[in-house]
Design a protein around this motif. Structure first.
Motif, PDB file in Angstrom:
ATOM      1  N   LEU A  72       0.594  -1.428  -0.098  1.00  0.00           N
ATOM      2  CA  LEU A  72      -0.052  -0.299   0.315  1.00  0.00           C
ATOM      3  C   LEU A  72       0.514   1.278  -0.056  1.00  0.00           C
ATOM      4  N   ALA A 117       1.122   4.068  -2.991  1.00  0.00           N
ATOM      5  CA  ALA A 117       0.899   5.154  -2.927  1.00  0.00           C
ATOM      6  C   ALA A 117       2.087   6.169  -3.409  1.00  0.00           C
ATOM      7  N   SER A 118       3.255   5.610  -3.159  1.00  0.00           N
ATOM      8  CA  SER A 118       4.614   6.646  -3.201  1.00  0.00           C
ATOM      9  C   SER A 118       4.470   7.098  -4.523  1.00  0.00           C
ATOM     10  N   TYR A 176       2.147   6.546  -7.248  1.00  0.00           N
ATOM     11  CA  TYR A 176       0.689   8.041  -7.259  1.00  0.00           C
ATOM     12  C   TYR A 176      -0.201   8.999  -6.925  1.00  0.00           C
ATOM     13  N   VAL A 177       0.985   9.901  -5.881  1.00  0.00           N
ATOM     14  CA  VAL A 177       1.346  10.857  -5.045  1.00  0.00           C
ATOM     15  C   VAL A 177       1.353  11.380  -6.133  1.00  0.00           C
ATOM     16  N   GLY A 199      -3.353   1.458  -2.431  1.00  0.00           N
ATOM     17  CA  GLY A 199      -2.138   2.202  -2.539  1.00  0.00           C
ATOM     18  C   GLY A 199      -2.487   3.021  -3.732  1.00  0.00           C
ATOM     19  N   LEU A 229      -4.883   5.900  -2.507  1.00  0.00           N
ATOM     20  CA  LEU A 229      -4.344   6.653  -1.008  1.00  0.00           C
ATOM     21  C   LEU A 229      -3.861   7.632  -2.039  1.00  0.00           C
ATOM     22  N   GLY A 230      -2.968   6.895  -2.692  1.00  0.00           N
ATOM     23  CA  GLY A 230      -1.323   7.716  -3.385  1.00  0.00           C
ATOM     24  C   GLY A 230      -1.927   8.614  -4.083  1.00  0.00           C
ATOM     25  N   SER A 231      -3.012   8.534  -4.735  1.00  0.00           N
ATOM     26  CA  SER A 231      -3.727   9.828  -5.464  1.00  0.00           C
ATOM     27  C   SER A 231      -4.794  10.900  -4.426  1.00  0.00           C
ATOM     28  N   LEU A 291       6.687   8.099   1.368  1.00  0.00           N
ATOM     29  CA  LEU A 291       5.556   7.242   1.481  1.00  0.00           C
ATOM     30  C   LEU A 291       6.285   6.235   1.137  1.00  0.00           C
TER      31      LEU A 291
END
Length: 377
Positions: A182, A186-187, A189-190, A312, A315-317, A339
């Motif tokens: 996750l 996320a790291s 997709y941020v 993930g 969460l990243g978005s 992340l």
């Protein structure tokens, strides 16, 4: 040829069953899904069989349904796919899913099976694509019917199977792996969610140049998937702390490199190359934990990686939106780095946890067999 065996099940493990027919006990190798479908030891059961005769051995492979047996024949007809690999695939995929994956060219679905690398998976999809019938591709399955369990035991067996599968989620390695996936997804997709605005608004690229960069980033992602299988086979979980640490550094540098033009583009593509490197390793860990300690959850384990990765992405978005509103587009890279560092810490913890588990020695076969039998009863 022995078409099927019907008799009392003397012994059942994760990958084999001994069934008594006419006073003779037949040892039959089976996929995990067949073990889940068959009744417990002491009851009557049926397996549809294939006999494999070699120079040094005669083996029986058994399946709970004729369609599984037909699928096994198809798989072993593919160059490089032996009985072991075919059983591994059938342990995590139904015949219908195999047919759909082959007909759609989804070779990644086969790499989730133990012992099936990217190259072999691509060969499977290539050779099976033309062999799979229209009815099979539509999900109607192979010919044959699944042998139904005794009505009196069906409800209890279904409850036990659900309970035993959910027990996989109580293992610390499984939970740490889920959170690591996750955080790792996320790291990236941020930043990745806002890649196009970064290219246009920060780097000043026009529409054509943005399309070229996105195409190159897609190629980097393809390379990342290929690299994933190599890393998993060569280094396994030991490579993940370093991978995430390097990923964190590349993400943190984006705040500095993006305004620099070409250097920023190189940094962005490097992030793409590391984007999916974790995939094969984490998938193998989920299945290794299930195979060793939670036998009846082997099929369930195959779904944990995509579920965690998709969570993930969400969460990243979401985090990216908050960061952009608070600190602007250039703040997405450093946020992703935080992340990625969290994922690196979890990876290091997983390395220690798996090392500790391995130090306890190989799993005793009788213990695994007993565990499988208890879970399925």
């Amino acid at each position: 040829m022995i078409y099927c065996l019907t008799g009392k099940i003397i012994k059942k493990t994760l990958d084999s069953v001994v069934i008594s027919c006419g006073g003779v006990g037949y040892f039959v190798q089976i996929p995990a899904t067949t073990g889940e479908a068959l009744p417990p030891a002491g009851q009557e059961g049926t397996v549809y069989t294939i006999m494999n005769v070699t120079e040094n051995d005669v083996s029986l492979y058994g399946f709970a349904a004729e369609e599984q047996r037909d699928c096994f024949k198809m798989l072993t007809g593919v160059t490089g796919v032996g009985p072991k690999a075919a059983l591994s695939i059938l342990s995590i995929m139904t015949p219908e899913k195999i047919a759909l994956a082959a007909s759609s060219g989804d070779h990644k679905a086969f790499t989730k099976a133990a012992g099936v690398g990217p190259k072999l998976a691509q060969r499977i999809t290539l050779e099976l694509k033309d062999k799979v019938g229209k009815g099979l591709a539509a999900g109607t399955g192979f010919s044959g019917n699944v042998a139904a369990p005794a009505p009196s035991s069906a409800p209890a067996q279904a409850v036990a199977t659900l309970r035993s599968q959910l027990r996989l989620l109580t293992d610390g390695r499984t939970l740490a792996n889920i959170v690591m996936v996750l955080a790792g997804a996320a790291s990236t997709y941020v930043f990745y969610t806002y890649l196009t605005p970064v290219l246009q608004d920060v780097m000043g690229l026009d529409g054509g140049a943005v399309s070229v960069v996105l195409l190159l980033f897609g190629a980097a992602c393809v390379a990342s998937n290929l690299l994933s299988g190599w890393v998993a086979g060569r280094f396994g979980m030991r490579a993940m702390p370093v991978t995430f640490a390097v990923h964190a550094a590349l993400l943190a540098l984006l705040a500095v490199t993006v305004p620099m033009g070409v250097v920023g583009l190189a940094d962005i593509l490097a992030v793409g190359v590391l984007m999916y490197v974790m995939n094969s390793t984490v998938q193998m860990l989920f299945q290794d934990v299930a195979r060793a300690d939670y036998p009846s959850a082997l099929t369930f384990s195959a779904s944990l990686h995509p579920m965690a990765f998709n969570a993930g992405i969400a969460l990243g978005s979401f985090a990216g939106g908050l960061v952009v509103n608070a600190g602007g587009l250039l703040a997405t890279g450093p946020t992703g780095a935080v992340l990625a560092l969290a994922a690196a810490a979890l990876a290091l913890m997983l390395v220690r946890m798996t090392a500790h588990r391995n130090a306890e020695g190989p799993v005793d076969a009788s213990r695994v067999s007993a565990a499988a039998a208890n879970e399925l009863e």
